[in-house]
Motif scaffolding. Structure first.
Motif, PDB file in Angstrom:
ATOM      1  N   GLY A   6       0.714  -1.162  -0.015  1.00  0.00           N
ATOM      2  CA  GLY A   6       0.019  -0.305  -0.058  1.00  0.00           C
ATOM      3  C   GLY A   6       0.822   1.298  -0.074  1.00  0.00           C
ATOM      4  O   GLY A   6       0.290   2.299   0.219  1.00  0.00           O
ATOM      5  N   PHE A   7       2.154   1.053  -0.192  1.00  0.00           N
ATOM      6  CA  PHE A   7       2.896   2.245  -0.322  1.00  0.00           C
ATOM      7  C   PHE A   7       2.736   2.875  -1.611  1.00  0.00           C
ATOM      8  O   PHE A   7       2.871   2.507  -2.513  1.00  0.00           O
ATOM      9  CB  PHE A   7       4.359   1.900   0.128  1.00  0.00           C
ATOM     10  CG  PHE A   7       4.823   1.693   1.298  1.00  0.00           C
ATOM     11  CD1 PHE A   7       4.862   2.559   2.220  1.00  0.00           C
ATOM     12  CD2 PHE A   7       5.409   0.381   1.616  1.00  0.00           C
ATOM     13  CE1 PHE A   7       5.212   2.212   3.729  1.00  0.00           C
ATOM     14  CE2 PHE A   7       5.498   0.025   3.021  1.00  0.00           C
ATOM     15  CZ  PHE A   7       5.831   0.733   3.788  1.00  0.00           C
ATOM     16  N   VAL A   8       2.782   4.149  -1.467  1.00  0.00           N
ATOM     17  CA  VAL A   8       2.433   5.006  -2.725  1.00  0.00           C
ATOM     18  C   VAL A   8       3.761   5.636  -3.533  1.00  0.00           C
ATOM     19  O   VAL A   8       4.499   6.302  -2.521  1.00  0.00           O
ATOM     20  CB  VAL A   8       1.440   6.095  -2.680  1.00  0.00           C
ATOM     21  CG1 VAL A   8       1.319   6.975  -3.976  1.00  0.00           C
ATOM     22  CG2 VAL A   8       0.027   5.606  -2.299  1.00  0.00           C
ATOM     23  N   PHE A   9       4.156   5.247  -4.569  1.00  0.00           N
ATOM     24  CA  PHE A   9       5.265   5.743  -5.127  1.00  0.00           C
ATOM     25  C   PHE A   9       4.768   6.391  -6.489  1.00  0.00           C
ATOM     26  O   PHE A   9       3.946   6.362  -7.254  1.00  0.00           O
ATOM     27  CB  PHE A   9       5.917   4.227  -5.858  1.00  0.00           C
ATOM     28  CG  PHE A   9       6.901   3.702  -4.714  1.00  0.00           C
ATOM     29  CD1 PHE A   9       8.141   3.325  -4.981  1.00  0.00           C
ATOM     30  CD2 PHE A   9       6.314   3.118  -3.735  1.00  0.00           C
ATOM     31  CE1 PHE A   9       8.824   2.757  -4.089  1.00  0.00           C
ATOM     32  CE2 PHE A   9       7.112   2.418  -2.827  1.00  0.00           C
ATOM     33  CZ  PHE A   9       8.368   2.266  -2.817  1.00  0.00           C
ATOM     34  N   THR A  10       5.969   7.646  -6.411  1.00  0.00           N
ATOM     35  CA  THR A  10       5.584   8.284  -7.579  1.00  0.00           C
ATOM     36  C   THR A  10       6.974   8.320  -8.376  1.00  0.00           C
ATOM     37  O   THR A  10       8.151   8.548  -8.032  1.00  0.00           O
ATOM     38  CB  THR A  10       5.608   9.962  -7.162  1.00  0.00           C
ATOM     39  OG1 THR A  10       4.305   9.981  -6.506  1.00  0.00           O
ATOM     40  CG2 THR A  10       5.603  10.874  -8.657  1.00  0.00           C
ATOM     41  N   ILE A  11       6.801   7.768  -9.805  1.00  0.00           N
ATOM     42  CA  ILE A  11       8.040   7.701 -10.523  1.00  0.00           C
ATOM     43  C   ILE A  11       8.218   8.515 -11.715  1.00  0.00           C
ATOM     44  O   ILE A  11       7.217   8.887 -12.554  1.00  0.00           O
ATOM     45  CB  ILE A  11       7.790   6.037 -11.125  1.00  0.00           C
ATOM     46  CG1 ILE A  11       7.807   5.117  -9.904  1.00  0.00           C
ATOM     47  CG2 ILE A  11       9.085   5.827 -12.041  1.00  0.00           C
ATOM     48  CD1 ILE A  11       7.280   3.738 -10.536  1.00  0.00           C
ATOM     49  N   ASP A  12       9.306   9.212 -11.892  1.00  0.00           N
ATOM     50  CA  ASP A  12       9.677  10.056 -12.916  1.00  0.00           C
ATOM     51  C   ASP A  12      10.238   9.023 -14.118  1.00  0.00           C
ATOM     52  O   ASP A  12      11.391   8.416 -13.656  1.00  0.00           O
ATOM     53  CB  ASP A  12      10.601  10.875 -12.758  1.00  0.00           C
ATOM     54  CG  ASP A  12       9.847  12.141 -12.056  1.00  0.00           C
ATOM     55  OD1 ASP A  12       8.459  12.130 -11.788  1.00  0.00           O
ATOM     56  OD2 ASP A  12      10.468  13.194 -11.430  1.00  0.00           O
ATOM     57  N   LEU A  13       9.754   9.114 -15.177  1.00  0.00           N
ATOM     58  CA  LEU A  13      10.189   8.105 -16.079  1.00  0.00           C
ATOM     59  C   LEU A  13      10.573   8.798 -17.615  1.00  0.00           C
ATOM     60  O   LEU A  13      10.153   9.683 -17.741  1.00  0.00           O
ATOM     61  CB  LEU A  13       9.135   7.056 -16.576  1.00  0.00           C
ATOM     62  CG  LEU A  13       9.348   5.856 -17.684  1.00  0.00           C
ATOM     63  CD1 LEU A  13      10.261   4.872 -16.721  1.00  0.00           C
ATOM     64  CD2 LEU A  13       8.073   5.153 -17.886  1.00  0.00           C
ATOM     65  N   GLN A  14      11.414   8.163 -18.227  1.00  0.00           N
ATOM     66  CA  GLN A  14      11.912   8.632 -19.656  1.00  0.00           C
ATOM     67  C   GLN A  14      11.723   7.644 -20.572  1.00  0.00           C
ATOM     68  O   GLN A  14      12.507   6.415 -20.222  1.00  0.00           O
ATOM     69  CB  GLN A  14      13.278   9.266 -19.773  1.00  0.00           C
ATOM     70  CG  GLN A  14      13.743   9.894 -20.915  1.00  0.00           C
ATOM     71  CD  GLN A  14      15.066  10.673 -20.708  1.00  0.00           C
ATOM     72  OE1 GLN A  14      16.026   9.944 -20.990  1.00  0.00           O
ATOM     73  NE2 GLN A  14      14.868  11.747 -20.224  1.00  0.00           N
ATOM     74  N   VAL A  15      11.105   7.728 -21.810  1.00  0.00           N
ATOM     75  CA  VAL A  15      10.984   6.550 -22.638  1.00  0.00           C
ATOM     76  C   VAL A  15      11.564   7.248 -24.044  1.00  0.00           C
ATOM     77  O   VAL A  15      11.097   8.289 -24.534  1.00  0.00           O
ATOM     78  CB  VAL A  15       9.735   6.216 -22.802  1.00  0.00           C
ATOM     79  CG1 VAL A  15       9.588   5.144 -24.051  1.00  0.00           C
ATOM     80  CG2 VAL A  15       9.106   5.516 -21.489  1.00  0.00           C
ATOM     81  N   GLN A  16      12.348   6.499 -24.954  1.00  0.00           N
ATOM     82  CA  GLN A  16      12.882   7.005 -26.196  1.00  0.00           C
ATOM     83  C   GLN A  16      12.409   5.950 -27.078  1.00  0.00           C
ATOM     84  O   GLN A  16      12.309   4.851 -27.174  1.00  0.00           O
ATOM     85  CB  GLN A  16      14.173   6.888 -26.030  1.00  0.00           C
ATOM     86  CG  GLN A  16      15.069   8.019 -25.229  1.00  0.00           C
ATOM     87  CD  GLN A  16      16.639   7.812 -25.206  1.00  0.00           C
ATOM     88  OE1 GLN A  16      16.979   6.948 -25.588  1.00  0.00           O
ATOM     89  NE2 GLN A  16      17.156   9.037 -24.848  1.00  0.00           N
ATOM     90  N   ILE A  17      11.728   6.440 -28.140  1.00  0.00           N
ATOM     91  CA  ILE A  17      11.145   5.869 -29.225  1.00  0.00           C
ATOM     92  C   ILE A  17      11.616   6.242 -30.535  1.00  0.00           C
ATOM     93  O   ILE A  17      12.289   7.401 -30.769  1.00  0.00           O
ATOM     94  CB  ILE A  17       9.444   5.953 -29.297  1.00  0.00           C
ATOM     95  CG1 ILE A  17       9.051   7.422 -29.543  1.00  0.00           C
ATOM     96  CG2 ILE A  17       8.900   5.384 -28.045  1.00  0.00           C
ATOM     97  CD1 ILE A  17       7.615   7.503 -29.588  1.00  0.00           C
ATOM     98  N   HIS A  18      11.411   5.640 -31.681  1.00  0.00           N
ATOM     99  CA  HIS A  18      11.928   5.937 -33.053  1.00  0.00           C
ATOM    100  C   HIS A  18      10.885   5.379 -34.006  1.00  0.00           C
ATOM    101  O   HIS A  18      10.431   4.297 -34.069  1.00  0.00           O
ATOM    102  CB  HIS A  18      13.338   5.155 -33.263  1.00  0.00           C
ATOM    103  CG  HIS A  18      13.779   5.676 -34.592  1.00  0.00           C
ATOM    104  ND1 HIS A  18      13.721   4.401 -35.632  1.00  0.00           N
ATOM    105  CD2 HIS A  18      14.224   6.736 -35.204  1.00  0.00           C
ATOM    106  CE1 HIS A  18      14.370   5.063 -36.619  1.00  0.00           C
ATOM    107  NE2 HIS A  18      14.456   6.315 -36.732  1.00  0.00           N
TER     108      HIS A  18
END
Length: 659
Positions: free
Chosen positions: A392-404
């Motif tokens: 039940g811990f709430v996590f906030t995730i900053d994400l980076q995705v690279q596409i082509h």
């Protein structure tokens, strides 16, 4: 006195004549024309024309040119009007108030080359000139003696001529006649200039306000339609690039960029939006017949392609194949998404009929965070991913995705998702967010922290598989930052402090060990001279030992060989002596045995002792004699003892020989 009235009459008559002459003479300035009005005559004007062509009463067709001109007053009245002058940077729009009526449905009058600049009214009417707006405009710098009743010329600063329409005539009488009176504004009466501005490169979209209606289903007019494209397609060797060049190649040269509106209509131009836009330049366009809107030019930068959605052209002919279920992909010139995108360059394309979707073909970086990319704003709606762990811990995730997206696949991608923004906001946002929320839900908080790299790799594999269905390549998935719950942060902080303390203690231990090693090294350095001397001594001793060992091995080898030879000789000699001794003893034993049988045991023994004494084998007198009795008693006892020993020895020899 009778002559006085005659003189008065003559004077009055002379005055009248002078007055007539004075009023009949007209000085027309160098930039003026004299409009002659015939006040009365035998013929009447036709109801549909305000200008008298055959001497009827009314406005006369012939104008008085500059100079002194005579028109008999009071039959004729002369009104001065300026020549029509069009200033630089402006155009003059001509409206004819004379001529034939316009054909039904027409909004402007047909133009013939013999009309010139409309300064010859007779040529205009003789050539079949029509009333209403004239299709050509007067260019800047025009200075012409145009009939002020037959024609009205509208410029941005001034309206030349006198309108005969009642509503306009009323405005003219009150001095309020202006371009706005004809539904025009000042800007429309300037030369239309298309040039790059602060907004960058632009083109002019043209809308024709007159012409034949468009064919059913068409939204824009292209001269000749698309017959040329169909003809090119019949040749199998024609490439898509050649078709694009033909479509974007303007046909504006056929009508001088819409400036010759008569040619435009004669070439088949139709009313409505035009396929070919105007490029850079200055154009004389009739505001009653043409409307121009400036729009940005299509610019495709390096690292981009433009996928074109054609809303005009030949009927849709899908080339994507039966397996593709996401719309129609067509060759250029057909309605649908072109299978060949536009690459780096600037294109004068009409965005109302060809919608261009710019697709980045370089690696596109998207951030699920509060910050957005500087190169684009496609991720402006993406936010940090919020998910709950198994506890039940709430996590906030900053994400980076690279596409082509490859340039060859760009049309298919756009056919599936519509726009790149849709790809990001509708496809990627849902896929990425749901994957991480599902992953977090199945993991313990500590487990997620410990296996962050594994979670990242799993996300890369999942997103790669998902986007492959949209023909998009995934180049990277990176967890940039994770905001932990405060409760978990406290636990992790205490754990980290303990780890840091343990690391500190370990570092201190290594420091002390290093210090010991350093002291040892220091001591070794201090004793280096002695160590060197000892090392040399050791080497000398070692070499001497090796030398002695070599010598000993040589001596040993010599001794071993010599000993073995001596031993062989000794064994040979010993064996010979033993055999000789054995033979002698056997001979002696045989003699003793014969003597004993002859004289007895005791005499035989005495003989043997005497013989031994004689031979010197037995000492009968000790070196030091100590006795308590007579010496003879001791001597006799020793003699007897010796005889007994010899007897025993002889018996043993005999036994040996017998054995």
């Amino acid at each position: 006195m009778a002559q006085l009235p005659l003189l008065v009459v003559a004077a009055v008559f002379a005055a009248y004549v002078l007055l007539v002459i004075f009023k009949s003479l007209h000085r027309i300035g160098p930039t003026q024309v004299g409009l002659v009005v015939k006040r009365y005559g035998l013929r009447s004007l036709k109801a549909d024309t305000p200008v008298a062509m055959r001497g009827e009463a009314g406005y006369q067709a012939d104008l008085l040119m500059p100079g002194m001109r005579f028109r008999l007053w009071p039959r004729f009245a002369v009104y001065k009007h300026p020549w029509v002058q069009v200033p630089a940077g402006e155009i003059g729009v001509v409206i004819a108030q004379v001529g034939k009526p316009l054909p039904i449905g027409a909004k402007s009058a047909r133009y013939r080359t013999e009309f010139g600049d409309f300064s010859d009214l007779h040529a205009f009417l003789k050539g079949g000139g029509e009333k209403g707006v004239q299709r050509p405009v007067l260019p800047p710098g025009t200075l012409a003696p145009i009939h002020p009743i037959a024609f009205i010329v509208i410029t941005a600063r001034e309206v030349f001529g006198t309108p005969v329409a009642p509503e306009l005539a009323a405005l003219a009488r009150h001095g309020h006649l202006a371009p706005e009176s004809f539904g025009l504004d000042e800007e429309q009466l300037h030369v239309k200039v298309i040039a790059p501005g602060k907004g960058g490169d632009v083109v002019g979209l043209v809308t024709a306000l007159e012409g034949e209606p468009l064919p059913q289903g068409d939204i824009a007019s292209r001269l000749g339609g698309y017959a040329d494209i169909a003809e090119m397609e019949s040749d199998d060797d024609v490439s898509d690039a050649e078709l694009i060049d033909a479509l974007l190649g303007s046909k504006n040269h056929e009508h001088d960029n819409y400036q010759d509106f008569q040619k435009f209509l004669d070439a088949g131009g139709r009313i409505g939006l035009q396929h070919d836009p105007l490029l850079y330049g200055a154009f004389l366009l009739n505001p009653f017949l043409l409307k121009v809107e400036l729009v940005p030019m299509l610019v495709v930068n390096q690292g981009q392609v433009a996928v074109i959605k054609g809303f005009v052209g030949l009927p849709t002919l899908d080339t994507s194949g039966a397996e593709f279920k996401f719309g129609s992909i067509v060759r250029p010139g057909h309605r649908g998404i072109w299978q060949e995108p536009l690459r780096t360059g600037k294109y004068a394309i009409n965005p109302r009929i060809y919608a261009a979707e710019l697709v980045p073909t370089s690696i596109l970086t998207l951030n699920w965070a509060n910050a957005t990319s500087h190169a684009h704003d496609l991720d402006s709606r993406l936010e940090s991913i919020i998910g709950k762990t198994r506890e039940g811990f709430v996590f906030t995730i900053d994400l980076q995705v690279q596409i082509h997206i490859s340039d060859a696949r760009a049309p298919a991608v756009i056919s599936m998702v519509g726009t790149i923004r849709n790809l990001v906001n509708e496809v990627l946002q849902a896929a990425v967010g749901n994957h991480f929320r599902n992953t977090l839900q199945g993991l313990a908080a500590i487990r997620f922290i410990e296996t962050r790299q594994e979670v990242q790799r799993a996300a890369f594999d999942e997103i790669t598989r998902y986007l492959a269905g949209y023909q998009v390549e995934t180049r990277g998935v990176y967890i940039q930052d994770v905001v932990f719950p405060e409760a978990l942060v406290g636990v992790l902080t205490r754990r980290e402090i303990a780890n840091q303390e343990r690391a500190t203690f370990e570092e201190q231990r290594r420091t002390q060990l290093t210090r010991v090693e350093m002291e040892k090294a220091k001591g070794t350095a201090d004793m280096q001279a002695q160590l060197a001397s000892a090392q040399v001594s050791v080497e000398i001793s070692t070499n001497q030992s090796l030398a002695r060992e070599a010598t000993a091995r040589g001596d040993a080898a010599y001794v071993r060989v010599t000993g073995e030879a001596e031993a062989d000789r000794t064994r040979a000699v010993g064996l010979a002596e033993a055999e000789a001794t054995k033979a002698l003893e056997l001979a002696k034993a045989a003699g003793f045995e014969a003597q004993r049988e002859a004289i007895g045991d005791l005499p035989t023994a005495l003989v043997a002792v005497a013989g031994a004494i004689a031979a010197g084998e037995i000492k009968i007198a000790p070196d030091v004699l100590v006795t308590g009795g007579s010496s003879l008693d001791g001597l006799a006892a020793a003699l007897i003892q010796t005889l007994r020993a010899r007897e025993s020895n002889g018996a043993r020899i005999v036994e040996t020989a017998d054995g």
